[in-house]
Scaffold this motif. Structure first.
Motif, PDB file in Angstrom:
ATOM      1  N   TRP A   1       5.595   6.065 -20.570  1.00 37.88           N
ATOM      2  CA  TRP A   1       4.328   5.958 -19.842  1.00 37.88           C
ATOM      3  C   TRP A   1       4.292   4.634 -19.100  1.00 37.88           C
ATOM      4  O   TRP A   1       4.957   3.666 -19.521  1.00 37.88           O
ATOM      5  CB  TRP A   1       3.166   6.041 -20.851  1.00 37.88           C
TER       6      TRP A   1
ATOM      7  N   ASN B   1      -0.779   2.756 -17.013  1.00 38.47           N
ATOM      8  CA  ASN B   1      -1.754   2.658 -15.912  1.00 38.47           C
ATOM      9  C   ASN B   1      -1.491   1.497 -14.965  1.00 38.47           C
ATOM     10  O   ASN B   1      -2.428   0.947 -14.371  1.00 38.47           O
ATOM     11  CB  ASN B   1      -3.182   2.557 -16.452  1.00 38.47           C
TER      12      ASN B   1
ATOM     13  N   ALA C   1      -2.134  14.051 -16.220  1.00 34.59           N
ATOM     14  CA  ALA C   1      -1.739  13.339 -15.007  1.00 34.59           C
ATOM     15  C   ALA C   1      -0.979  14.232 -14.035  1.00 34.59           C
ATOM     16  O   ALA C   1      -0.766  13.848 -12.885  1.00 34.59           O
ATOM     17  CB  ALA C   1      -0.887  12.127 -15.351  1.00 34.59           C
TER      18      ALA C   1
ATOM     19  N   TYR D   1      -4.641  15.426 -12.437  1.00 34.80           N
ATOM     20  CA  TYR D   1      -5.789  14.570 -12.161  1.00 34.80           C
ATOM     21  C   TYR D   1      -5.391  13.094 -12.151  1.00 34.80           C
ATOM     22  O   TYR D   1      -4.396  12.711 -12.771  1.00 34.80           O
ATOM     23  CB  TYR D   1      -6.870  14.790 -13.225  1.00 34.80           C
ATOM     24  N   PRO D   2      -6.169  12.246 -11.485  1.00 25.67           N
ATOM     25  CA  PRO D   2      -5.889  10.811 -11.493  1.00 25.67           C
ATOM     26  C   PRO D   2      -6.301  10.170 -12.812  1.00 25.67           C
ATOM     27  O   PRO D   2      -6.998  10.759 -13.625  1.00 25.67           O
ATOM     28  CB  PRO D   2      -6.752  10.281 -10.344  1.00 25.67           C
TER      29      PRO D   2
ATOM     30  N   TYR E   1       3.705   7.157 -12.995  1.00 16.72           N
ATOM     31  CA  TYR E   1       3.622   8.196 -14.020  1.00 16.72           C
ATOM     32  C   TYR E   1       3.002   9.465 -13.455  1.00 16.72           C
ATOM     33  O   TYR E   1       3.480  10.580 -13.715  1.00 16.72           O
ATOM     34  CB  TYR E   1       2.805   7.694 -15.201  1.00 16.72           C
ATOM     35  N   THR E   2       1.944   9.312 -12.675  1.00 21.37           N
ATOM     36  CA  THR E   2       1.276  10.473 -12.082  1.00 21.37           C
ATOM     37  C   THR E   2       2.219  11.235 -11.158  1.00 21.37           C
ATOM     38  O   THR E   2       2.291  12.468 -11.189  1.00 21.37           O
ATOM     39  CB  THR E   2       0.017  10.029 -11.320  1.00 21.37           C
TER      40      THR E   2
ATOM     41  N   LYS F   1       4.742  13.199 -13.295  1.00 27.25           N
ATOM     42  CA  LYS F   1       4.211  14.400 -13.924  1.00 27.25           C
ATOM     43  C   LYS F   1       3.926  15.496 -12.884  1.00 27.25           C
ATOM     44  O   LYS F   1       4.052  16.683 -13.184  1.00 27.25           O
ATOM     45  CB  LYS F   1       2.955  14.069 -14.732  1.00 27.25           C
ATOM     46  N   HIS F   2       3.552  15.114 -11.673  1.00 26.91           N
ATOM     47  CA  HIS F   2       3.445  16.113 -10.606  1.00 26.91           C
ATOM     48  C   HIS F   2       4.827  16.692 -10.296  1.00 26.91           C
ATOM     49  O   HIS F   2       4.963  17.896 -10.015  1.00 26.91           O
ATOM     50  CB  HIS F   2       2.834  15.493  -9.349  1.00 26.91           C
TER      51      HIS F   2
END
Length: 279
Positions: free
Chosen positions: A96, A99, A150, A153-154, A161-162, A165-166
Motif C-alpha cells: 500500500w 495515501n 480503490a 473510488y478515491p 495505489y489507486t 488497483k484500477h
C-alpha cells in the motif's frame, strides 16, 4: 454437509498474513484438498500451517517473490506435484502507498513508489496468472483477485495505489475474456482491513503496517466513514466473497465480475459518510 470447495486445490499469493492468510484458512474449512500459500517470508508462511491445526497436512508453504517468474513457476509446479491439480488461484500479494498524495511527494518519490508498487501489485498479478493458467484450464478452474475499494473510488490510497488497483480491475476484465470458457476470472474489492499490509521500501514504509494506521485513529471511530458502520475490519470476516467466487457450484455462471465487499464505501463517499447523520 460438504464445504463449497470440497476437493479443490488453491494457490494464494501473499498468503503469509492478512486477507491471504485468512482466505487460505477459510478454503481449508470449506473442504479444499490442499492450499499452497506463497510469500517472501517462509517463517510467516509456516505460522499459517500452524494456525490450520488438524488441517495442516493440507497446507503447503511455498516461499518466493511474485516479481520472479522462476519463483512462481516453482510454486505452481510444487503445488501440482503435492496435490495433483490446481483449481483456484488467488493473486493477492501487494503493498500500500499509505495515501501518499501527488502534492505531498516529490517526482523522484513518485517514480520510486510507482516502480515498486506496480511491480508487486500489477506485474505480480499478471505473472502469477501467466504461469498458472495452463493448470487451471485442465481443471476448468477459476481466478479470484484481491482488489480494493480503490479500484472504484478515491481516497483508498494515493494516486499510485489507486492506479494499480484500477489496473488490476482491468486485468479481471481482460483475462476473463481471454480465458473463457475454460477459466473464470473475478475479483473481490475489499475495504480497509486490520492487517500487516506494508508500504514500499523505496518510500521508507516497509516497516510500517496498515494496522498501525488503524491504531492511531482508534479513538475517532475507525468505521465512521462506512455506511455499514459496524462492518468488520477483521480479514476473517471478508473471506466469504472469495469462497463464493471460487465455487463452481455457486458461481459457475460468474466471470469478469468484481464483488464490492468494502462496507458500502461507494454508497456515500468518504467525506459525505464521515460527516453524515446516523439514522
Amino acid at each position: 454437509m460438504t464445504g463449497w470447495l470440497e476437493g479443490d486445490v488453491a494457490l494464494v499469493t501473499g498468503g503469509g498474513s492478512g486477507i491471504g492468510r485468512a482466505v487460505a484458512l477459510r478454503f481449508l474449512r470449506e473442504g479444499a484438498a490442499g492450499v499452497a500459500v506463497f510469500g517472501r517470508d517462509l517463517d510467516r508462511l509456516r505460522t499459517v500451517a500452524e494456525a490450520a491445526g488438524h488441517d495442516a497436512s493440507r497446507l503447503l508453504p511455498v516461499p518466493g517473490d511474485v516479481r520472479s517468474v522462476d519463483d512462481l513457476q516453482e510454486a505452481v509446479a510444487t503445488t501440482v506435484a503435492r496435490f495433483g491439480r490446481l483449481d483456484v488461484l488467488v493473486p493477492n500479494a501487494g503493498i500500500w502507498d499509505f495515501n501518499r498524495s501527488i502534492s505531498g511527494t516529490t517526482p523522484q518519490e513518485i517514480s520510486a513508489i510507482y516502480d515498486e508498487l506496480f511491480d508487486i501489485n500489477v506485474k505480480g498479478y499478471l505473472l502469477t496468472v501467466s504461469v498458472a493458467w495452463p493448470e487451471l484450464v485442465k481443471t476448468r478452474g477459476s481466478i479470484v483477485m484481491t482488489l480494493s475499494n480503490a479500484a472504484f473510488y478515491p481516497a483508498g490510497g494515493g494516486p499510485v495505489y489507486t492506479a494499480a488497483k484500477h489496473a488490476a480491475r482491468g486485468l479481471v476484465t481482460q483475462l476473463a475474456y481471454e480465458l473463457a470458457p475454460k477459466v473464470r476470472v473475478n475479483g473481490v474489492a475489499i475495504g480497509g482491513l486490520r492487517t500487516d499490509l506494508r508500504g514500499p521500501a523505496s518510500a521508507g514504509l516497509a516497516g510500517r503496517s496498515i494496522e498501525q494506521s488503524f491504531a492511531r485513529r482508534e479513538g475517532t471511530g475507525p468505521n465512521m466513514w462506512l455506511p455499514l458502520h459496524d462492518a468488520s475490519t477483521d480479514p476473517d470476516d471478508s473471506t466469504g466473497p472469495y469462497v463464493l467466487l471460487a465455487s463452481r457450484r455457486e458461481a459457475g455462471v460468474i466471470t469478469g465480475a468484481v464483488l464490492n465487499a468494502d462496507g458500502g464505501i461507494g454508497v456515500r463517499g468518504f467525506a459525505t459518510a464521515a460527516g453524515g447523520d446516523d439514522l
